[in-house]
Scaffold this motif. Sequence first.
Motif, PDB file in Angstrom:
ATOM      1  N   GLN A 294       0.822  -1.197   0.000  1.00  7.77           N
ATOM      2  CA  GLN A 294       0.000   0.000   0.000  1.00  7.77           C
ATOM      3  C   GLN A 294       0.861   1.253   0.000  1.00  7.77           C
ATOM      4  O   GLN A 294       0.566   2.227  -0.687  1.00  7.77           O
ATOM      5  N   VAL A 295       1.953   1.206   0.791  1.00 15.36           N
ATOM      6  CA  VAL A 295       2.871   2.347   0.828  1.00 15.36           C
ATOM      7  C   VAL A 295       3.514   2.541  -0.536  1.00 15.36           C
ATOM      8  O   VAL A 295       3.661   3.666  -1.035  1.00 15.36           O
ATOM      9  N   LEU A 296       3.925   1.425  -1.129  1.00 18.11           N
ATOM     10  CA  LEU A 296       4.537   1.509  -2.460  1.00 18.11           C
ATOM     11  C   LEU A 296       3.574   2.118  -3.470  1.00 18.11           C
ATOM     12  O   LEU A 296       3.958   2.967  -4.277  1.00 18.11           O
ATOM     13  N   ASN A 297       2.309   1.683  -3.432  1.00 16.77           N
ATOM     14  CA  ASN A 297       1.332   2.226  -4.365  1.00 16.77           C
ATOM     15  C   ASN A 297       1.161   3.730  -4.197  1.00 16.77           C
ATOM     16  O   ASN A 297       1.011   4.472  -5.172  1.00 16.77           O
ATOM     17  N   THR A 298       1.201   4.168  -2.936  1.00 20.63           N
ATOM     18  CA  THR A 298       1.080   5.603  -2.673  1.00 20.63           C
ATOM     19  C   THR A 298       2.258   6.366  -3.252  1.00 20.63           C
ATOM     20  O   THR A 298       2.105   7.410  -3.900  1.00 20.63           O
ATOM     21  N   ILE A 299       3.471   5.806  -3.002  1.00 20.26           N
ATOM     22  CA  ILE A 299       4.683   6.475  -3.494  1.00 20.26           C
ATOM     23  C   ILE A 299       4.660   6.548  -5.007  1.00 20.26           C
ATOM     24  O   ILE A 299       4.842   7.615  -5.609  1.00 20.26           O
ATOM     25  N   TRP A 300       4.428   5.403  -5.621  1.00 16.78           N
ATOM     26  CA  TRP A 300       4.488   5.383  -7.079  1.00 16.78           C
ATOM     27  C   TRP A 300       3.292   6.079  -7.721  1.00 16.78           C
ATOM     28  O   TRP A 300       3.384   6.570  -8.838  1.00 16.78           O
ATOM     29  N   GLY A 301       2.168   6.149  -7.018  1.00 19.65           N
ATOM     30  CA  GLY A 301       1.057   6.932  -7.518  1.00 19.65           C
ATOM     31  C   GLY A 301       1.407   8.413  -7.586  1.00 19.65           C
ATOM     32  O   GLY A 301       1.077   9.111  -8.559  1.00 19.65           O
ATOM     33  N   THR A 302       2.105   8.869  -6.538  1.00 23.88           N
ATOM     34  CA  THR A 302       2.560  10.262  -6.534  1.00 23.88           C
ATOM     35  C   THR A 302       3.548  10.508  -7.656  1.00 23.88           C
ATOM     36  O   THR A 302       3.486  11.527  -8.368  1.00 23.88           O
ATOM     37  N   VAL A 303       4.471   9.548  -7.813  1.00 24.74           N
ATOM     38  CA  VAL A 303       5.466   9.677  -8.881  1.00 24.74           C
ATOM     39  C   VAL A 303       4.784   9.703 -10.243  1.00 24.74           C
ATOM     40  O   VAL A 303       5.128  10.511 -11.120  1.00 24.74           O
ATOM     41  N   ALA A 304       3.793   8.824 -10.415  1.00 25.85           N
ATOM     42  CA  ALA A 304       3.095   8.773 -11.700  1.00 25.85           C
ATOM     43  C   ALA A 304       2.360  10.081 -11.976  1.00 25.85           C
ATOM     44  O   ALA A 304       2.363  10.589 -13.102  1.00 25.85           O
ATOM     45  N   PHE A 305       1.721  10.622 -10.930  1.00 27.77           N
ATOM     46  CA  PHE A 305       0.995  11.885 -11.111  1.00 27.77           C
ATOM     47  C   PHE A 305       1.932  13.007 -11.529  1.00 27.77           C
ATOM     48  O   PHE A 305       1.647  13.773 -12.465  1.00 27.77           O
ATOM     49  N   LEU A 306       3.071  13.105 -10.823  1.00 30.87           N
ATOM     50  CA  LEU A 306       4.034  14.155 -11.157  1.00 30.87           C
ATOM     51  C   LEU A 306       4.619  13.945 -12.550  1.00 30.87           C
ATOM     52  O   LEU A 306       4.843  14.906 -13.294  1.00 30.87           O
ATOM     53  N   SER A 307       4.838  12.692 -12.873  1.00 32.94           N
ATOM     54  CA  SER A 307       5.383  12.407 -14.197  1.00 32.94           C
ATOM     55  C   SER A 307       4.383  12.787 -15.281  1.00 32.94           C
ATOM     56  O   SER A 307       4.751  13.357 -16.312  1.00 32.94           O
ATOM     57  N   MET A 309       2.075  15.028 -15.026  1.00 34.05           N
ATOM     58  CA  MET A 309       2.008  16.485 -15.083  1.00 34.05           C
ATOM     59  C   MET A 309       3.159  17.039 -15.911  1.00 34.05           C
ATOM     60  O   MET A 309       2.986  17.940 -16.743  1.00 34.05           O
ATOM     61  N   LEU A 310       4.343  16.469 -15.691  1.00 39.94           N
ATOM     62  CA  LEU A 310       5.509  16.909 -16.449  1.00 39.94           C
ATOM     63  C   LEU A 310       5.342  16.605 -17.931  1.00 39.94           C
ATOM     64  O   LEU A 310       5.651  17.427 -18.802  1.00 39.94           O
ATOM     65  N   LEU A 311       4.813  15.428 -18.203  1.00 39.63           N
ATOM     66  CA  LEU A 311       4.585  15.065 -19.597  1.00 39.63           C
ATOM     67  C   LEU A 311       3.535  15.967 -20.241  1.00 39.63           C
ATOM     68  O   LEU A 311       3.584  16.262 -21.438  1.00 39.63           O
ATOM     69  N   GLY A 312       2.575  16.403 -19.432  1.00 33.73           N
ATOM     70  CA  GLY A 312       1.567  17.308 -19.959  1.00 33.73           C
ATOM     71  C   GLY A 312       2.167  18.623 -20.425  1.00 33.73           C
ATOM     72  O   GLY A 312       1.815  19.140 -21.495  1.00 33.73           O
ATOM     73  N   PHE A 313       3.078  19.153 -19.632  1.00 33.86           N
ATOM     74  CA  PHE A 313       3.756  20.373 -20.032  1.00 33.86           C
ATOM     75  C   PHE A 313       4.596  20.145 -21.287  1.00 33.86           C
ATOM     76  O   PHE A 313       4.644  21.000 -22.187  1.00 33.86           O
ATOM     77  N   LEU A 314       5.246  18.983 -21.334  1.00 28.56           N
ATOM     78  CA  LEU A 314       6.036  18.668 -22.528  1.00 28.56           C
ATOM     79  C   LEU A 314       5.136  18.561 -23.761  1.00 28.56           C
ATOM     80  O   LEU A 314       5.464  19.076 -24.832  1.00 28.56           O
ATOM     81  N   ALA A 315       3.989  17.909 -23.575  1.00 28.01           N
ATOM     82  CA  ALA A 315       3.074  17.748 -24.708  1.00 28.01           C
ATOM     83  C   ALA A 315       2.559  19.105 -25.189  1.00 28.01           C
ATOM     84  O   ALA A 315       2.413  19.338 -26.395  1.00 28.01           O
ATOM     85  N   PHE A 316       2.281  19.974 -24.235  1.00 31.56           N
ATOM     86  CA  PHE A 316       1.782  21.314 -24.586  1.00 31.56           C
ATOM     87  C   PHE A 316       2.772  22.063 -25.467  1.00 31.56           C
ATOM     88  O   PHE A 316       2.401  22.773 -26.402  1.00 31.56           O
ATOM     89  N   ALA A 317       4.077  21.889 -25.177  1.00 26.24           N
ATOM     90  CA  ALA A 317       5.098  22.646 -25.900  1.00 26.24           C
ATOM     91  C   ALA A 317       5.364  22.100 -27.293  1.00 26.24           C
ATOM     92  O   ALA A 317       5.738  22.841 -28.207  1.00 26.24           O
ATOM     93  N   ILE A 318       5.201  20.803 -27.477  1.00 24.46           N
ATOM     94  CA  ILE A 318       5.652  20.223 -28.750  1.00 24.46           C
ATOM     95  C   ILE A 318       4.533  19.538 -29.534  1.00 24.46           C
ATOM     96  O   ILE A 318       4.791  18.796 -30.478  1.00 24.46           O
ATOM     97  N   VAL A 319       3.259  19.792 -29.159  1.00 22.27           N
ATOM     98  CA  VAL A 319       2.164  19.066 -29.764  1.00 22.27           C
ATOM     99  C   VAL A 319       2.086  19.281 -31.274  1.00 22.27           C
ATOM    100  O   VAL A 319       1.812  18.346 -32.033  1.00 22.27           O
TER     101      VAL A 319
END
Length: 761
Positions: A294-307, A309-319
């Motif tokens: 459960q702890v791992l899922n929380t950690i990696w869920g946060t990582v996935a969300f941030l990732s 979000m970062l990919l969203g900004f990247l997509a916005f710039a180069i779409v």
Amino acid sequence: MNKFLAKYGKASIFTLIVILCMSFLIHLFSVSSGYLQSIDRQALDRAENYAGEQAVQLQEQFGALKMRADYCASEVSEAGSLEGAVERLRSTGSGMRVADGDKFVAILYTKDGAVYTPGGDSVTGYSELTDLAEAKRSAVSRLFQYDNANMVFGVFAPCNSAYVDGVVLLYMRTAVSLEALVQESGQYISSVQASEFVLLCKHDGIILEKIRVGSAVDPGFGSVTEGLFKQIITDGDTMSHITTALSTGKQQSAVVEVGSVQYALSVRPLGSGCGGLILVGLYEMTELYGSGRQVLNTIWGTVAFLSLMLLGFLAFAIVDRIRTNRKIKTLTTVDADLDCLTRSGFEAEAQSIVNRLKGTRFAIVMLRVNNFRYISEQFGDRQNRVVLRFLRNCCAQAMLVSETFAYAGDGHYLLLLHYREKKALTSRLDGLYRQVVRYKFPQDDEYKLHISYSIYEVGREEDRSVGQMIDKLNIVDAKPTFKTGAVSLEFYGDTLRDNYLKKAEIEGRMQRAFENNEFHIFYQPKYNLKRGGMDGSEILVRWFDTKIDRYRTPGEFLPIFEENGFINNLDRFVFYKACENAASTAKKGEPIYPFSVNVSRVTAIQPDFLEYYKRIKQKFGIRDRFITVEFTESFAYENYEYLSGVMRELHEAGFLCSLDDFGTGYSSFAALKVLDFDEIKIDKELLASGPHPDRDKLLLQSVIDMAHKLSPKITQEGVEDAETFRQMEEMGCDVIQGYYFSKPMKFSDYREFIQMNRGRL
């Protein structure tokens, strides 16, 4: 400032956000790394506990067998004489056979370090039984081959008797089985259900039995050290750590990674008291984490969300650029139907990977669908596309990071793979091959899909482009058929369509024909002119193809089997059956004669060729100088230095060696000078009539005279009539073989031939 912001404002804000996100992610990874190590250790401990639970179930099976041995020993100990002890042995053995059925093999007893049957016959030649005879307390042997049975182990119990030292019960390997891990409900115990698979192995790592729960990892067959471990362990220290369990008998476990999934690998020896058997289990780490998951899922869920979000900004710039590039890529570099790269796309992507990772070694592999056009002609273009999509999925699943693949057309896939060493690459390709051959054609379930590989090793300082490397592969792919290691390179160039289809059909059916016992051995007797009687026989192989309801001629299938390596299976089958028939004939007290077997060059260069032939000869108790191994003249010419060493070891093991088909093709006096043949067989082509009969006779006489000076026995093949028979007598030939004396025949007909001609042979 306003101009700068107008021009670079968006890029600056984007860069700042990326930097902040990356800083946060780095901190998050740093905090979680220690926790990950902790739960990894917990997961390994749980995997070891699972293995311990399974081991207890198997040890209980051995405990039951030991109790039976103790009971037998107590019964024998009460006897007042050796005869009484033997009678109790027989009685107890009969009871065991009723109770345990086919799993019980035999009961033996030991006295003064020797092993005997209840009939008083000494049992020798088994080191495992000798070790038990010297034991002072209850013991279990390792698995070994006993008599004509499959693998067995011995269970020893000491006797308190003046006549018998101990009792040995022999059980089939299946007396101890993974079936013990099944509950009364019919379900596996929980530790097995949590696994990817559980294997029961011999002391040397050979897989005896397996329970496969998941489908992500195929444990394969054979030795885990040569197969499974090399497939899933890429680190040398981890490999050393795991394999120590096989030599020390101590439980070991480690984390391994298959693709992007982590697993816990557990190796649990059962101990010497359990025949040296070993349990190997594989468990997905996420199934073992317990509360940490459960702890791992929380950690990696946060990582996935941030990732994201970062990919969203990247997509916005180069779409906009992505859309444009995607259209171009779709048109030029992607096969839309297969959803993978084309050759041009592969060249670009592979070149990028190779240039970026200059310190990494790669191999470009061309995967070719054997008989691709045959599939289209036989089953239709639509089925061809289904096959290509299946192969596309197999290739995609086999890819690791910084690897790529593409469809290059005409049944060819291109793969860029990491290349550390040939064995590792061969193992990966073999795993991919095993996935492919599982494919079943709905129109004909007997036809098998086969592939072959052409490989180009990319050097670290390679100056050729990827396109040039692929061109080299095409050149290799277009050469005539030959085999190097496990990789087949084939060329069908100008082969006529009918011959091509026939070859494709034979290759597609050969394995099923082998499994269905469609290959039969035939005996062709030979006549000794000097003694005026039987000289033995040559063992030949024939294929009764049930699909066409007739025997195929050897010329139809043997050259194809030589090309694709299947001849090795056939040669070993013929040798095994010939030895088995000789042993059974001798056991009946009937007359037996020496025999010869053909060994192809493919068979002779296998690493275990000598070991296998010596082992089978010993297994059936064939006496020395009874079996002749025939090598072709062309093989002797091309490989006489290698063949010299092989023949030396064959002679030491009690085999005779013959040079087959002498006198045509590759005759080499240098090879004959080096090789010590016991027999020279003159090719039947030298008997064929030419435009100058006197010259034919002179040539044949010269060959016989020369051969007599090189070998103690000269055999002429193809003697079909009385005139040729008399000619051979006049020329001083030793032995003749051909239809004049006898045609090839099945084993039953061969035995009848011997009985009918017993007085004349």
